[in-house]
Design a protein around this motif. Structure first.
Motif, PDB file in Angstrom:
ATOM      1  N   PHE A  59       0.894  -1.124  -0.034  1.00 40.01           N
ATOM      2  CA  PHE A  59       0.015   0.160   0.084  1.00 40.01           C
ATOM      3  C   PHE A  59       0.839   1.348   0.019  1.00 40.01           C
ATOM      4  O   PHE A  59       2.013   1.299   0.551  1.00 40.01           O
ATOM      5  N   THR A  60       0.337   2.282  -0.548  1.00 40.44           N
ATOM      6  CA  THR A  60       1.191   3.670  -0.810  1.00 40.44           C
ATOM      7  C   THR A  60      -0.184   4.589  -0.402  1.00 40.44           C
ATOM      8  O   THR A  60      -1.202   4.925  -0.897  1.00 40.44           O
ATOM      9  N   LEU A 107       8.715  12.871   5.896  1.00 41.77           N
ATOM     10  CA  LEU A 107       9.442  12.879   4.830  1.00 41.77           C
ATOM     11  C   LEU A 107      10.206  11.597   4.568  1.00 41.77           C
ATOM     12  O   LEU A 107      10.894  10.904   5.172  1.00 41.77           O
ATOM     13  N   ASN A 108       9.806  11.319   3.160  1.00 39.97           N
ATOM     14  CA  ASN A 108      10.621  10.057   2.292  1.00 39.97           C
ATOM     15  C   ASN A 108      11.589  10.706   1.793  1.00 39.97           C
ATOM     16  O   ASN A 108      11.536  11.202   0.544  1.00 39.97           O
ATOM     17  N   GLU A 109      12.894  10.607   2.329  1.00 39.67           N
ATOM     18  CA  GLU A 109      14.081  11.020   1.593  1.00 39.67           C
ATOM     19  C   GLU A 109      14.546  10.500   0.325  1.00 39.67           C
ATOM     20  O   GLU A 109      14.920  11.211  -0.535  1.00 39.67           O
ATOM     21  N   GLN A 110      14.048   9.090   0.058  1.00 35.35           N
ATOM     22  CA  GLN A 110      14.268   8.310  -0.907  1.00 35.35           C
ATOM     23  C   GLN A 110      13.651   8.597  -2.259  1.00 35.35           C
ATOM     24  O   GLN A 110      13.984   8.624  -3.382  1.00 35.35           O
ATOM     25  N   LEU A 111      12.407   9.399  -2.028  1.00 35.29           N
ATOM     26  CA  LEU A 111      11.651   9.927  -3.008  1.00 35.29           C
ATOM     27  C   LEU A 111      11.570  11.569  -3.259  1.00 35.29           C
ATOM     28  O   LEU A 111      10.938  12.060  -3.817  1.00 35.29           O
ATOM     29  N   LEU A 118       3.003   0.674 -11.395  1.00 36.21           N
ATOM     30  CA  LEU A 118       3.553  -0.492 -12.353  1.00 36.21           C
ATOM     31  C   LEU A 118       4.675   0.225 -13.598  1.00 36.21           C
ATOM     32  O   LEU A 118       5.107  -0.423 -14.328  1.00 36.21           O
ATOM     33  N   GLN A 119       4.508   1.632 -13.501  1.00 35.98           N
ATOM     34  CA  GLN A 119       5.368   2.246 -14.500  1.00 35.98           C
ATOM     35  C   GLN A 119       6.379   3.377 -13.823  1.00 35.98           C
ATOM     36  O   GLN A 119       5.823   4.624 -13.740  1.00 35.98           O
ATOM     37  N   ILE A 120       7.295   2.927 -13.263  1.00 33.73           N
ATOM     38  CA  ILE A 120       8.176   3.909 -12.452  1.00 33.73           C
ATOM     39  C   ILE A 120       9.158   4.670 -13.400  1.00 33.73           C
ATOM     40  O   ILE A 120       9.752   4.147 -14.422  1.00 33.73           O
ATOM     41  N   ARG A 121       9.239   6.044 -13.045  1.00 32.34           N
ATOM     42  CA  ARG A 121       9.883   7.090 -13.998  1.00 32.34           C
ATOM     43  C   ARG A 121      11.271   7.540 -12.924  1.00 32.34           C
ATOM     44  O   ARG A 121      10.862   7.883 -11.830  1.00 32.34           O
ATOM     45  N   GLY A 149      18.513   2.342  -3.644  1.00 30.66           N
ATOM     46  CA  GLY A 149      18.386   3.252  -2.757  1.00 30.66           C
ATOM     47  C   GLY A 149      17.174   3.848  -2.371  1.00 30.66           C
ATOM     48  O   GLY A 149      17.039   4.773  -1.619  1.00 30.66           O
ATOM     49  N   THR A 150      16.183   2.833  -2.726  1.00 35.22           N
ATOM     50  CA  THR A 150      14.751   3.426  -2.088  1.00 35.22           C
ATOM     51  C   THR A 150      14.301   2.207  -1.496  1.00 35.22           C
ATOM     52  O   THR A 150      14.730   1.053  -1.551  1.00 35.22           O
ATOM     53  N   THR A 151      12.921   2.327  -0.886  1.00 34.57           N
ATOM     54  CA  THR A 151      12.121   1.131  -0.517  1.00 34.57           C
ATOM     55  C   THR A 151      11.080   0.992  -1.568  1.00 34.57           C
ATOM     56  O   THR A 151      10.214  -0.080  -1.120  1.00 34.57           O
ATOM     57  N   VAL A 152      11.005   1.406  -2.655  1.00 34.48           N
ATOM     58  CA  VAL A 152      10.197   1.307  -3.731  1.00 34.48           C
ATOM     59  C   VAL A 152      10.385  -0.165  -4.205  1.00 34.48           C
ATOM     60  O   VAL A 152      11.425  -0.240  -4.805  1.00 34.48           O
ATOM     61  N   VAL A 153       9.277  -0.711  -4.229  1.00 35.19           N
ATOM     62  CA  VAL A 153       9.279  -2.296  -5.018  1.00 35.19           C
ATOM     63  C   VAL A 153       8.326  -2.183  -6.111  1.00 35.19           C
ATOM     64  O   VAL A 153       7.234  -1.807  -6.171  1.00 35.19           O
TER      65      VAL A 153
END
Length: 985
Positions: free
Chosen positions: A516-517, A574-578, A676-679, A736-740
């Protein structure tokens, strides 16, 4: 020996006049009554006593310029319907400024003489193709767009005007801007009966027009020359319509009022409707809106090849800090629009010309779409695909102001000032249901790889300020000039975005893995561009000229994006990775030299410039990173024009350019609006280097009304900013991120690649068919593009050949019976060097019949039938449908200026909208919601008041009606439900 010396002296004396000093003779030709310019008037200078003649034509502002050596002359000015003016002129050692030359109308009346003949449809005048409106009969009350679509080489497709194979970027009225640079606003609000001539040409930049050197910055331009009788008076149209509907009642209110008095012209246009008339062209919508912000669009090459075979926009280009890059064309879906526009132009005295316009537009848009995409990637021997269903709504408010002010201090010095302000406010909401799968539309239980359900809300504000100053000085010596320019641009964009999504990964069966986001992000971008130019030209002889130029450009851009995780207690983390704070500084210095030669039929120039550019990038957050990239470039340029005759010419244009990457492409921050489409961006991008070459040939036969035009051209780009697309086969975390990224999802990053090129050709042939009193317009086109890109680390070249044929048969029978039958077919191929099994091809055909028929006096029948067929698209997207619009009307009031009509849109209920997009990574088909069948009762009132008498001009039609541009109708070749009529219909 004495004979040889004597002969040499005679030859030297004979050549002295060639090298004698010449001086400019300038003036302005106007109508003595209203001071309007007499465009195209003939100016002839005859030398006394040997009768050597030099001629010139009056330009759209009424001005002319000749050159002559010292001596006595007779100046003759003539124009059809006016008395000829003759004036003695003496040239000494200085320029001659004649001021305003006013011609009086001829009072001679010929009785009992009638001349009947056919006007020449087209005449080639140097670089300009000129069409005579008398050679094309249109229904009474037709607008400018109805007229130009009958002309050779002019096509209106997908709401855009193309002339001679190129998109028209500017429409002028009597040489002056009318509603800024928006062709749509001009063509739909100017009546055809007011038009005398249509001129099509490549308009050079103001700098190039002044120096005579073609700098390659041209715009395909249409100049509408109005009839003198229409340059004093008022004209316009008011329309009101209403139709009950089971879902939502339909309405349309629009109007335009124009007041012309010589050089002073004032116009007001307005509209309000819910039948998808979005109107104002390219500057109305803020780019990243609704589903387009979240869906698969916006990638480089998205829309590269449309279903109609038209090359699409290059999605990834442009600066993120440049608000101009957030502007798109007409939005898909259905819109409710409220808009108003003001336009003013005048000459303030003899030295100052001014044109100004203001637009306001409020649009509420609802867009629902279904997308099927197949990637050039296989997993376990099966093709990876992506399905998407999205619903979105958006509100956009746009304000736009333009000013062009040109002041001539004297005959040698002038200043041009062009400020522009654009303010936009956009809010949008969208819901997206996306799914990755194996195999095209597989129903197997294990076909789904992952799903994404998301809600997205965005609120954006954009401000753009541009300012252009150009000072020009002409020395007494002919050909010697100096100019100094300063251009500045300021862009400010703020955006607040909220994202909530639920993602499921089905590769970990039997249990789907959810994630979830819930995020909020804030984007602040500020960008400047400072550009200074200096140019000096020096004549080397009467035939040749040299130009020296220097340009300095500085473009600082700042982007601050912060992303926060929304906590259950309404807190933010704050999400520093994004998050990312990034600055870019791009500086260029270039100096160039160009040589130009012109003699009789031949004109050519060759030159080049040496450019040094430096790209400085600095990331401040979340970690400090600095990169510096220097670039040395040699930018050659060459032009050639050869006039075989007055009616035939050949033009060749070559130019090399560089383009810096935008701050959005450089900023290394993750955009997860669609998970589903990360840029992401790439701070190591280099500038692009592009070669452009075009060859154009034009020929006309006025005596037979035949014309032929052909174009061949292309471009080649080194260091092209392309896409690297990674399609993940299993859940993958971005470094470098937690994005999967779920299985089947994509990660897209811009990279520099070579060998991107495109080729295109276009030919048009027009001939009259006297037997049926009609004109036949035949055209053919062929394009080929190669787009590089990485797909799962493998270099893929997507190659897209396209071939098209078209024919247009337009009537010239009478204004009472006006029809146009057209058909365009195209075959498009998609070829990939990686995974050739993904290759595809599709066929599209569009046939249209438009009929405007005055059955009896005051009774009009109008019908528009458009058949569209697709073959070769994804299963379920192939369509074969007919869009039929029709109306029956009755005109009334003493001068037949009012009309009541019943209008029907999409009588068969088959309207549809399909678009195919081909990129280096995938091929997709998109279906969008569209306006469908409705009925409307419409009232129209036409205002015509010329010459102060309130009567229509003697050459104006006396009956009929055009009011047809169907509300929400589809222009020939366009997607259904896109804008049809203009403010006045």
């Amino acid at each position: 020996m004495m004979k040889k010396v004597t002969l040499l002296l005679v030859l030297l004396l004979a050549t002295l006049p060639v090298f004698a000093q010449t001086y400019p003779i300038s003036g302005r030709v106007v109508d003595i009554t209203d001071q309007s310019p007499l465009i195209g008037a003939n100016v002839l200078l005859t030398r006394v006593p040997d009768s050597v003649k030099t001629g010139a034509a009056v330009d759209p502002t009424g001005r002319f310029e000749l050159t002559a050596a010292p001596g006595r002359y007779v100046l003759t000015v003539s124009f059809l319907g006016y008395q000829t003016l003759r004036r003695p002129v003496e040239v000494a050692a200085a320029p001659v400024v004649l001021g305003t030359l006013a011609l009086a109308t001829s009072q001679v009346k010929l009785n009992g003489v009638e001349v009947v003949g056919q006007a020449a449809a087209a005449v080639q005048k140097g670089d300009t193709t000129q069409y005579d409106s008398r050679a094309f009969k249109t229904n009474p009350d037709a607008n400018a767009q109805d007229l130009i679509t009958k002309m050779p080489g002019v096509i209106v497709q997908d709401g855009k005007v193309q002339a001679q194979g190129e998109q028209v970027q500017r429409v002028l009225v009597d040489g002056k801007e009318f509603f800024g640079s928006d062709p749509d606003a001009v063509l739909k609000n100017l009546p055809a009966e007011a038009i005398d001539k249509i001129q099509v040409y490549d308009r050079r930049s103001d700098q190039s027009q002044f120096t005579g050197f073609n700098d390659g910055n041209t715009e395909k331009t249409i100049n509408i020359v109005t009839k003198p009788t229409f340059r004093n008076g008022q004209f316009g149209r008011i329309v009101a319509g209403y139709g009950p509907d089971a879902g939502r009642d339909k309405y349309r209110v629009s109007g335009n009022i124009n007041s012309f008095k010589g050089a002073r012209r004032f116009s007001v246009v307005a509209q309000s409707n819910n039948v998808n008339e979005q109107n104002f062209g390219t500057d109305d919508l803020l780019g990243v809106i609704g589903t387009s912000a979240q869906g698969g669009g916006g990638q480089r090459g998205g829309g590269r090849q449309g279903a109609g075979g038209n090359a699409g926009n290059r999605g990834g280009g442009g600066g993120g800090g440049n608000a101009g890059n957030f502007l798109v064309n007409q939005a898909s879906g259905i819109s409710t629009t409220h808009a108003v526009g003001l336009n003013y132009s005048d000459s303030w005295g003899k030295k100052t010309d001014v044109q100004a316009s203001y637009f306001f537009n409020l649009s509420d848009n609802v867009a629902n779409s279904a997308t099927n995409r197949l990637y050039n990637v296989q997993t376990r021997g099966r093709t990876l695909g992506y399905d998407e269903a999205s619903t979105g709504s958006a509100r956009n408010i746009n304000n736009r102001f333009n000013l062009r002010l040109e002041h001539k201090f004297d005959s040698l010095n002038s200043l041009l000032w062009q400020p522009r302000v654009t303010m936009q406010n956009n809010t949008s909401d969208s819901n997206l249901d996306g799914r990755t799968f194996l195999g095209a539309f597989s129903e197997q239980s294990d076909s789904s790889q992952s799903t994404n359900l998301s809600k997205y809300h965005s609120a954006q504000m954009g401000l753009t300020l541009t300012n252009q100053l150009l000072y020009r000085h002409r020395f007494a010596k002919r050909g010697r000039t100096f100019s100094l320019g300063l251009n500045t641009t300021y862009n400010n964009r703020d955006a607040d975005n909220f994202l909530y999504s639920e993602n499921f990964d089905f590769t970990s069966r039997p249990t789907a893995t959810p994630s979830f986001t819930n995020q909020y992000s804030r984007l602040d971008q500020i960008g400047w561009t400072w550009n200074g130019t200096a140019s000096y030209t020096e004549p080397l002889s009467l035939k040749s000229q040299l130009q020296l130029n220097y340009t300095i450009n500085y473009a600082p851009n700042d982007s601050d994006k912060k992303t926060y995780e929304l906590l259950p207690n309404d807190g933010r983390d704050l999400n520093e990775q994004l998050s990312n704070v990034f600055t870019s500084r791009y500086t260029t210095n270039s100096a160039g030299l160009t040589y130009r030669y012109q003699f009789q039929k031949l004109e050519w120039s060759v030159g080049g410039s040496l450019q040094y550019a430096q790209l400085h990038n600095e990331q401040e957050f979340p970690r400090s990173v600095t990169t510096d990239r220097p670039f040395w470039s040699v930018l050659p340029t060459a032009q050639l024009q050869y006039k075989f005759s007055r009616q035939q010419n050949l033009r060749v244009n070559y130019q090399a350019r560089t383009q810096n990457p935008s701050i959005s492409q450089l900023q290394d921050v993750v955009n997860n609006s669609n998970q589903l489409q990360i840029r992401t961006g790439n701070p190591n991008l280099a500038q692009e280097y592009t070669h452009n070459l075009f060859v154009r040939y034009s020929a006309t036969q006025p005596e037979t009304s035949r014309s032929f035009f052909a174009l061949v051209g292309g471009s080649y780009t080194d260091n092209s900013i392309a896409n690297s697309t990674l399609v993940v086969r299993e859940p993958t975390r971005i470094e470098g991120t937690t994005v999967v990224v779920p299985a089947g999802g994509t990660i897209i990053r811009p990279v520099n690649l070579n060998n991107e090129y495109s080729l295109r050709s276009f030919a048009n042939y027009t001939l009259p068919l006297k037997l049926i009193k009609s004109n036949l317009n035949l055209n053919a086109s062929a394009t080929f593009s190669q787009t590089p890109g990485f797909v799962n680390s493998r270099l893929n070249y997507n190659r897209s050949p396209n071939f098209g044929l078209g024919a247009v048969l337009s009537s010239n029978i009478s204004p009472e019976l006006d029809f146009t039958l057209s058909s365009n077919s195209s075959q498009t191929y998609a070829r990939n060097t990686v995974q050739s099994q993904s290759n595809s091809q599709y066929f599209r055909q569009n046939t249209t019949l438009r009929l405007n028929w005055i059955l009896v006096k005051g009774v009009t029948l109008q019908s528009d039938v458009n058949h569209v067929a697709y073959r070769g698209l994804t299963a379920g997207y192939n369509q074969n449908f007919v869009l039929w619009n029709a109306s029956l009307g009755k005109k009334f009031l003493p001068k037949q200026q009012a009309e009541l009509k019943l209008f029907a849109f999409d009588l068969l209920g088959q309207n549809n909208s399909i678009q195919r997009n081909i990129t280096e990574a995938y091929t997709e088909d998109v279906r969008t919601n569209i306006l469908q069948r409705y009925f409307m009762l419409m009232f129209t009132y036409n205002l015509r008041n010329f010459g102060g008498s309130g009567a229509a001009p003697t050459d104006a039609p006396r009956d009929g009606n055009r009011q047809f541009g169907p509300p929400g109708g589809r222009p020939p070749g366009g997607g259904g439900g896109r804008p049809g009529g203009g403010f006045g219909g």
